[in-house]
Enzyme design. Structure first.
Site, PDB file in Angstrom:
ATOM      1  N   PRO A  77       0.836  -1.209   0.000  1.00 34.41           N
ATOM      2  CA  PRO A  77       0.000   0.000   0.000  1.00 34.41           C
ATOM      3  C   PRO A  77       0.869   1.256   0.000  1.00 34.41           C
ATOM      4  CG  PRO A  77       0.014  -1.055   2.168  1.00 34.41           C
ATOM      5  CD  PRO A  77       0.708  -1.998   1.238  1.00 34.41           C
ATOM      6  N   LEU A  78       0.526   2.203  -0.875  1.00 31.05           N
ATOM      7  CA  LEU A  78       1.333   3.422  -1.029  1.00 31.05           C
ATOM      8  C   LEU A  78       0.433   4.641  -1.166  1.00 31.05           C
ATOM      9  CD1 LEU A  78       3.827   1.887  -3.597  1.00 31.05           C
ATOM     10  CD2 LEU A  78       4.495   2.760  -1.337  1.00 31.05           C
ATOM     11  N   GLY A 110       7.148  -1.752  -1.917  1.00 30.27           N
ATOM     12  CA  GLY A 110       6.558  -0.419  -1.897  1.00 30.27           C
ATOM     13  C   GLY A 110       7.241   0.494  -2.894  1.00 30.27           C
ATOM     14  N   TYR A 133      -1.384   3.786  13.285  1.00 30.26           N
ATOM     15  CA  TYR A 133      -2.761   4.277  13.113  1.00 30.26           C
ATOM     16  C   TYR A 133      -3.691   3.598  14.137  1.00 30.26           C
ATOM     17  CZ  TYR A 133      -0.723   6.571   9.126  1.00 30.26           C
ATOM     18  OH  TYR A 133       0.073   7.373   8.348  1.00 30.26           O
ATOM     19  N   ALA A 193      -3.704   3.566   1.422  1.00 35.01           N
ATOM     20  CA  ALA A 193      -4.612   3.613   2.571  1.00 35.01           C
ATOM     21  C   ALA A 193      -5.820   4.485   2.234  1.00 35.01           C
ATOM     22  CB  ALA A 193      -3.866   4.162   3.778  1.00 35.01           C
TER      23      ALA A 193
HETATM   24  C1  LIG Z   1       5.172   7.113  -0.453  1.00 40.19           C
HETATM   25  C2  LIG Z   1       4.820   6.042   0.538  1.00 40.19           C
HETATM   26  C3  LIG Z   1       3.503   5.863   0.915  1.00 40.19           C
HETATM   27  C4  LIG Z   1       3.139   4.848   1.812  1.00 40.19           C
HETATM   28  N1  LIG Z   1       1.829   4.670   2.105  1.00 40.19           N
HETATM   29  C5  LIG Z   1       1.445   3.615   2.864  1.00 40.19           C
HETATM   30  C6  LIG Z   1       0.063   3.339   3.065  1.00 40.19           C
HETATM   31  O1  LIG Z   1      -0.820   4.014   2.537  1.00 40.19           O
HETATM   32  N2  LIG Z   1      -0.250   2.277   3.853  1.00 40.19           N
HETATM   33  C7  LIG Z   1       0.718   1.491   4.437  1.00 40.19           C
HETATM   34  O2  LIG Z   1       0.377   0.537   5.148  1.00 40.19           O
HETATM   35  N3  LIG Z   1       2.027   1.718   4.228  1.00 40.19           N
HETATM   36  C8  LIG Z   1       2.418   2.744   3.451  1.00 40.19           C
HETATM   37  N4  LIG Z   1       3.747   2.936   3.178  1.00 40.19           N
HETATM   38  C9  LIG Z   1       4.737   1.925   3.603  1.00 40.19           C
HETATM   39  C10 LIG Z   1       4.992   0.950   2.451  1.00 40.19           C
HETATM   40  O3  LIG Z   1       3.847   0.148   2.184  1.00 40.19           O
HETATM   41  C11 LIG Z   1       6.165   0.003   2.757  1.00 40.19           C
HETATM   42  O4  LIG Z   1       5.905  -0.658   3.962  1.00 40.19           O
HETATM   43  C12 LIG Z   1       7.497   0.718   2.847  1.00 40.19           C
HETATM   44  O5  LIG Z   1       7.698   1.588   1.731  1.00 40.19           O
HETATM   45  C13 LIG Z   1       8.666  -0.274   2.933  1.00 40.19           C
HETATM   46  O6  LIG Z   1       8.656  -1.124   1.787  1.00 40.19           O
HETATM   47  P1  LIG Z   1       9.704  -0.892   0.558  1.00 40.19           P
HETATM   48  O7  LIG Z   1      11.085  -0.975   1.189  1.00 40.19           O
HETATM   49  O8  LIG Z   1       9.444  -2.009  -0.406  1.00 40.19           O
HETATM   50  O9  LIG Z   1       9.431   0.471   0.007  1.00 40.19           O
HETATM   51  C14 LIG Z   1       4.139   3.990   2.336  1.00 40.19           C
HETATM   52  C15 LIG Z   1       5.477   4.178   1.972  1.00 40.19           C
HETATM   53  C16 LIG Z   1       5.827   5.175   1.081  1.00 40.19           C
HETATM   54  C17 LIG Z   1       7.266   5.315   0.655  1.00 40.19           C
END
Ligand SMILES: Cc1cc2nc3c(=O)[nH]c(=O)nc-3n(C[C@H](O)[C@H](O)[C@H](O)COP(=O)(O)O)c2cc1C
Length: 362
Positions: A23-24, A315, A177, A56
């Site tokens: 989720p991003l 992510g 959260y 989210a």
């Molecule tokens: C721009 C951005 C937005 C994110 N938004 C969410 C989100 O909406 N919900 C969530 O559970 N995690 C969110 N995260 C966390 C990511 O889902 C993920 O856990 C984190 O980036 C680590 O994974 P990665 O190393 O593959 O990027 C976000 C991270 C980034 C960088």
């Protein structure tokens, strides 16, 4: 040996491969939290993921404190999301909605009124608002009536997700959260049935899962946690005890899949991880386990081979590599994502990262 590219079932959802889009939050909806065609284009570009977890998505105005993030509490939002799910399905993908109540992290400028949390606490640092960063305000402790209303909001948002064409939902239980505020002992100081003992701190999470499971069927429900990192002021003295107790409840509830944002090194926000909990959860929980944080292709293959993870979620790599699955398959280099456009609004840094063949042709 299980391959990253092999199919897998998450309850009622069949995934073509084990590469999941994490989720991003990207802040490209309207101020009314309505998704749009630009978001449909972005998600469809990434539909080769075995499963896309949406950014989210607020279950209510009260629970949504991120500027330009989407919601799922009214008909207009359902119609907006239909554009997205239809585009993803047409491109052969699967997608679940991440359901979000931000609790004490909602600034009154956005949510309206004093935020609710497990206890009367104030989050550290600053809230995002339309006028820039503002200090968080103190939350009030949720009453029994608040809890009943919030459970109803989760159930309604889950029904809306199915009406909008999602294949299921993921409860956002991570990152400090509302669900996490109830779970972990740095934010939950209650002395009633929802606080103090581990069993009591699990109660809200279990009730959310029951409410959502009753509304759309538990076979379409997953949940995400960030068990081994402090996030936004939320952490726990004994993560292994808390999350193994939780794993037993998830097993009893028949929750088909969980995603753990389980860091192996300090996060970009500077949080230092404690011991991973997934090895302790694996023998207690027979559903699918998705692991996240800082993976690349070789790292993901190695984790799958180890046998704890059933899938890996990515992510930031999915932000800048719409064809991440193909790149991992080929062992091709991954493009780096640009932090400045994470939440900037508009198409720049959102739908203009090229796929490999486009990048080669350019
Ligand atoms: C721009 C951005 C937005 C994110 N938004 C969410 C989100 O909406 N919900 C969530 O559970 N995690 C969110 N995260 C966390 C990511 O889902 C993920 O856990 C984190 O980036 C680590 O994974 P990665 O190393 O593959 O990027 C976000 C991270 C980034 C960088």
């Amino acid at each position: 040996m299980t391959s990253l590219f092999g199919p897998v079932e998450f309850g009622a959802i069949s995934l073509a491969n084990r590469i999941v889009m994490a989720p991003l939050t990207r802040a490209r909806s309207s101020r009314d939290a309505v998704p749009n065609a630009l978001m449909a284009q972005y998600y469809a570009q990434r539909a080769s993921a075995g499963l896309i977890i949406s950014e989210a998505t607020g279950i209510s105005r009260e629970g949504l404190g991120w500027p330009d993030a989407p919601g799922l509490w009214n008909a207009e939002q359902v119609d907006g999301w239909k554009l997205v799910t239809e585009a993803v399905h047409s491109a052969g993908g699967k997608m679940v909605a991440q359901l979000w109540h931000m609790g004490r992290l909602v600034h009154p400028d956005l949510g309206g009124g004093q935020p609710v949390s497990a206890s009367a606490t104030t989050a550290p640092d600053y809230a995002h608002t339309y006028e820039g960063r503002k200090p968080y305000v103190e939350a009030r402790a949720a009453t029994a009536e608040d809890i009943g209303r919030i459970l109803g909001d989760y159930a309604a948002a889950a029904r809306n997700a199915i009406a909008a064409g999602f294949d299921g939902v993921q409860i956002h239980g991570a990152n400090g959260y509302l669900v996490d505020q109830f779970l972990r002992d740095s934010a939950n100081f209650r002395s009633d049935d929802y606080g103090a003992s581990i069993d009591n701190r699990l109660r809200f999470t279990v009730e959310v899962l029951e409410a959502v499971g009753d509304s759309i069927g538990i076979e379409r429900v997953g949940i995400r946690f960030s068990p081994n990192i402090p996030v936004q002021g939320v952490e726990d003295k004994d993560p292994i005890a808390l999350f193994t107790a939780l794993a037993k409840r998830l097993e009893a509830l028949k929750v088909p899949w969980i995603e753990l944002r389980e860091a192996n090194r300090p996060t970009s926000a500077g949080s230092i991880p404690t011991k991973p909990v997934s090895p302790a959860i694996r023998p207690l929980y027979s559903g699918r386990i998705v692991l996240n944080s800082d993976y690349d292709g070789p790292g993901a293959r190695a984790r799958i081979a180890e046998g704890i993870a059933d899938a890996i979620s990515f992510g930031r790599p999915f932000i800048s590599n719409p064809d991440l699955v193909e790149r991992i398959r080929l062992g091709a280099p991954l493009a780096a994502s640009e932090v400045a456009t994470f939440y900037s609004g508009g198409p720049g840094g959102y739908v203009d990262y090229p796929a490999l063949d486009e990048a080669e042709a350019a």
